[in-house]
Design an enzyme around this catalytic site. Structure first.
Site, PDB file in Angstrom:
ATOM      1  N   THR A 177     -40.695  63.948   4.242  1.00 30.00           N
ATOM      2  CA  THR A 177     -41.943  64.671   3.936  1.00 30.00           C
ATOM      3  C   THR A 177     -42.720  64.838   5.240  1.00 30.00           C
ATOM      4  O   THR A 177     -42.598  64.018   6.147  1.00 30.00           O
ATOM      5  CB  THR A 177     -42.742  63.811   2.937  1.00 30.00           C
ATOM      6  OG1 THR A 177     -42.104  63.923   1.677  1.00 30.00           O
ATOM      7  CG2 THR A 177     -44.200  64.224   2.815  1.00 30.00           C
ATOM      8  N   ARG A 205     -40.932  66.744 -11.942  1.00 31.38           N
ATOM      9  CA  ARG A 205     -41.532  65.517 -11.384  1.00 31.38           C
ATOM     10  C   ARG A 205     -42.529  65.870 -10.269  1.00 31.38           C
ATOM     11  O   ARG A 205     -42.283  66.752  -9.456  1.00 31.38           O
ATOM     12  CB  ARG A 205     -40.411  64.634 -10.828  1.00 31.38           C
ATOM     13  CG  ARG A 205     -40.884  63.334 -10.156  1.00 31.38           C
ATOM     14  CD  ARG A 205     -40.701  63.403  -8.673  1.00 31.38           C
ATOM     15  NE  ARG A 205     -41.072  62.163  -7.996  1.00 31.38           N
ATOM     16  CZ  ARG A 205     -41.384  62.095  -6.709  1.00 31.38           C
ATOM     17  NH1 ARG A 205     -41.379  63.179  -5.974  1.00 31.38           N
ATOM     18  NH2 ARG A 205     -41.712  60.953  -6.160  1.00 31.38           N
ATOM     19  N   GLY A 207     -44.796  64.134  -7.149  1.00 29.47           N
ATOM     20  CA  GLY A 207     -44.953  62.910  -6.358  1.00 29.47           C
ATOM     21  C   GLY A 207     -46.410  62.672  -5.987  1.00 29.47           C
ATOM     22  O   GLY A 207     -47.338  63.262  -6.556  1.00 29.47           O
ATOM     23  N   ASP A 208     -46.606  61.800  -5.010  1.00 30.34           N
ATOM     24  CA  ASP A 208     -47.957  61.430  -4.564  1.00 30.34           C
ATOM     25  C   ASP A 208     -48.586  62.483  -3.651  1.00 30.34           C
ATOM     26  O   ASP A 208     -49.822  62.608  -3.593  1.00 30.34           O
ATOM     27  CB  ASP A 208     -47.908  60.106  -3.793  1.00 30.34           C
ATOM     28  CG  ASP A 208     -47.001  60.205  -2.569  1.00 30.34           C
ATOM     29  OD1 ASP A 208     -45.881  60.775  -2.685  1.00 30.34           O
ATOM     30  OD2 ASP A 208     -47.405  59.751  -1.482  1.00 30.34           O
ATOM     31  N   GLY A 229     -43.119  58.503   1.465  1.00 30.74           N
ATOM     32  CA  GLY A 229     -42.334  57.406   0.901  1.00 30.74           C
ATOM     33  C   GLY A 229     -42.137  57.626  -0.589  1.00 30.74           C
ATOM     34  O   GLY A 229     -42.290  58.744  -1.081  1.00 30.74           O
ATOM     35  N   GLY A 231     -43.003  58.214  -3.855  1.00 33.97           N
ATOM     36  CA  GLY A 231     -44.279  58.674  -4.377  1.00 33.97           C
ATOM     37  C   GLY A 231     -44.810  57.855  -5.543  1.00 33.97           C
ATOM     38  O   GLY A 231     -46.022  57.638  -5.657  1.00 33.97           O
TER      39      GLY A 231
HETATM   40  N1  ASP Z   1     -43.759  61.001  -1.123  1.00 36.12           N
HETATM   41  C1  ASP Z   1     -42.857  62.056  -1.437  1.00 36.12           C
HETATM   42  C2  ASP Z   1     -42.689  62.121  -2.937  1.00 36.12           C
HETATM   43  O1  ASP Z   1     -42.587  61.089  -3.563  1.00 36.12           O
HETATM   44  C3  ASP Z   1     -41.506  61.911  -0.837  1.00 36.12           C
HETATM   45  C4  ASP Z   1     -41.463  61.557   0.618  1.00 36.12           C
HETATM   46  O2  ASP Z   1     -42.456  61.162   1.206  1.00 36.12           O
HETATM   47  O3  ASP Z   1     -40.385  61.711   1.192  1.00 36.12           O
HETATM   48  O4  ASP Z   1     -42.585  63.201  -3.459  1.00 36.12           O
END
Ligand code: ASP
Length: 312
Positions: A177, A205, A207-208, A229, A231
């Site tokens: 990301t 889905r 994520g964060d 990370g 999420g």
């Molecule tokens: N945080 C992102 C998510 O969960 C993924 C990532 O940071 O690679 O969508």
């Protein structure tokens, strides 16, 4: 750059314009030396584009978006072109832009905005809303956001990763990301994050990254933060706002606040990292994964550098 603890680095500390970017945390900084080198080249290009925009406009939003554009265009990162694919082989991207005055815009599961960060910026600046679920091509066009076919985002490398993830179970180890935090000459801070999510994620889905307060947050009284990370763990910890509030209400410095929040992430079996920038010019990177890709630029470091020795 000063290494202040295990997997924790500090920059800046002078009150001038500055930008800190990341391109994900995970278990390696590229599968091959050539990939690792390409990642460094693109990080450098992105941090330079962001810093140039900051010097030119003194607008931290412009800086964050300019840096993220470069990373969204580069195929080795999990954002824009080269985004991770869902279980049904689509690119479904999330992005958020938040300014230190508390204004934010984000998009969930966007499938056709060439630069998802532009779609988030357009939601923030051109609508009365904060979050938008997969805005249509028509709406994006009305908002002045460039659109492309979903196929544009899909690379062979991501197709292979999806096939492997289906064979071996989920591929949670590689994140990629991208995000940026910037501060202008007056101490206004901005954060942005853009992602394809996680390889083989369920259709729909979220994520964060696009959730203000979870993967992205900015407040001129505390800090701008972008996370990367797993999420789900970052959402459960409301990671980004927690770091900012620890700084603001508990007087913790950005490194201490980040390490405590990363311990919380670990308690949810998550890994990843954060970049933090305060209005006073403190800039910190902290992670609990094996490595994290990042780069920083300010007036003192006219030649921005991706941090070879930042890769532990
Ligand atoms: N945080 C992102 C998510 O969960 C993924 C990532 O940071 O690679 O969508």
């Amino acid at each position: 750059m000063t290494r202040i603890a295990d997997k924790t680095f500090r920059f800046g500390a002078v009150e001038g314009p500055m930008i800190l970017i990341h391109a994900g945390a995970g278990d390696s900084c590229g599968e091959t030396p050539e990939q690792a080198e390409q990642i460094r080249v693109d990080l450098k290009k992105a941090v330079r584009a962001g810093f140039d925009a900051l010097k030119k406009t003194d607008d931290a939003s412009e800086a964050v978006c300019a840096a993220i554009h470069v990373l969204e265009d580069a195929t080795e990162f999990n954002a824009g072109r080269g985004a991770a694919l869902t279980e049904d082989g689509k690119a479904q991207m999330d992005a958020c832009l938040m300014t230190g005055d508390g204004d934010a815009g984000s998009v969930f599961g966007v499938t056709c905005a060439k630069h998802p960060i532009d779609a988030a910026k357009a939601v923030k600046e051109c609508t009365k809303h904060v979050c938008m679920d997969n805005p249509s091509e028509e709406l994006l066009g009305q908002l002045g956001v460039e659109t492309v076919e979903n196929e544009y985002f899909i690379t062979d490398a991501r197709r292979e990763m999806l096939a492997k993830a289906k064979e071996d179970g989920d591929d949670w180890g590689k994140h990629g990301t991208v995000g940026a935090v910037a501060r202008n000459s007056e101490g206004i801070v901005v954060a942005g994050t853009s992602t394809g999510g996680i390889t083989n994620q369920m259709n729909g889905r979220i994520g964060d990254s696009p959730l203000p307060g979870c993967g992205t947050y900015a407040n001129n009284r505390s800090a701008a933060i972008s996370c990367t990370g797993i999420g789900e763990a970052f959402i459960k910890e409301t990671a980004a706002v927690q770091i900012a509030d620890r700084m603001r209400f508990a007087g913790q410095d950005p490194a201490e606040a980040s390490r405590i929040v990363l311990d919380g992430i670990e308690s949810h079996h998550g890994d990843g990292g954060v970049i933090v920038m305060s209005p006073h010019g403190e800039a910190v990177v902290a992670f609990n994964s094996e490595m994290m890709n990042f780069a920083f630029a300010d007036d003192d470091q006219a030649i921005p550098f991706p941090l070879e020795d930042g890769l532990e």
